[in-house]
Design a protein around this motif. Structure first.
Motif: not given
Length: 210
Positions: A127-142
């Motif tokens: 529904l909200r896909p991850p973006e290839p080439g982006c640092e996914v972990e930096a945008r995850l809720p923590s």
């Protein structure tokens, strides 16, 4: 007359596994179905789809979100699954049947079909896909997540600040996300119980996700 023999088609599961490994660098388990390994790059917060859609209406920045049947899966920072029970207790939701769970280290989820790919009916989708080439972990809720305004949050379960300058997430903190998810799960549960087909009613109307 020369004939060109077409190259053999790569099975869908193999293509799917290669996409996740090459485009995102995520660990996968070969299928069918292809599965994403949790606890390495991310954990997964899972809740009923009805509650999940209500949550998405409230928050635009959640990190990647997938739908698998009647369950919604929100990617959160690795290690978050271990924190969920204590966090729910701290938020005073402990002992309440919310149907809110998490998948962490040693777990796996069915790999959603990437945007633009043809998938089988009922397949998990983004529904909200991850973006290839982006640092996914930096945008995850923590626990160190910040809102987009960049302001520090309140106190977290450990007594420290919920959001700190320089925090990892660009959207919700884990505390705010879990608090909102728990609220929507509780609302969905109450709605289901009061609906004609819900618990304690004699009707047989199925639960509606619209």
């Amino acid at each position: 007359m020369a004939f060109t023999v077409p190259a053999p088609r790569v099975p869908l599961d193999d293509s799917l596994a290669q996409w996740y490994e090459r485009e995102l660098g995520w660990a996968v388990s070969a299928g069918p179905p292809v599965q994403l390994l949790t606890g390495l790059r991310f954990d997964v917060l899972e809740l009923p789809a009805a509650a999940g859609f209500a949550l998405l209406k409230r928050y635009e920045h959640t990190g990647p979100v997938a739908l698998a049947g009647r369950r919604m899966r929100l990617l959160v920072a690795a290690g978050s699954a271990d924190e969920l029970p204590g966090l729910l207790d701290w938020l005073e939701w402990g002992g309440v049947g919310l149907d809110l769970t998490a998948v962490g280290a040693g777990g796996r989820i069915t790999a959603p079909v990437p945007p633009g790919w043809a998938g089988s009916r009922g397949a998990a989708v983004w529904l909200r896909p991850p973006e290839p080439g982006c640092e996914v972990e930096a945008r995850l809720p923590s626990f160190t997540g910040l809102t987009q305004c960049g302001g520090a949050g309140g106190k977290g379960p450990s007594g420290g600040p919920e959001g700190l300058p320089g925090g990892r997430a660009a959207g919700l903190s884990l505390v705010r996300l879990v608090a909102a998810a728990a609220t929507e799960c509780h609302r969905a549960r109450l709605f289901h119980a009061k609906s004609p087909g819900g618990a304690g009613n004699a009707g047989t109307q199925p639960f509606c996700f619209s």
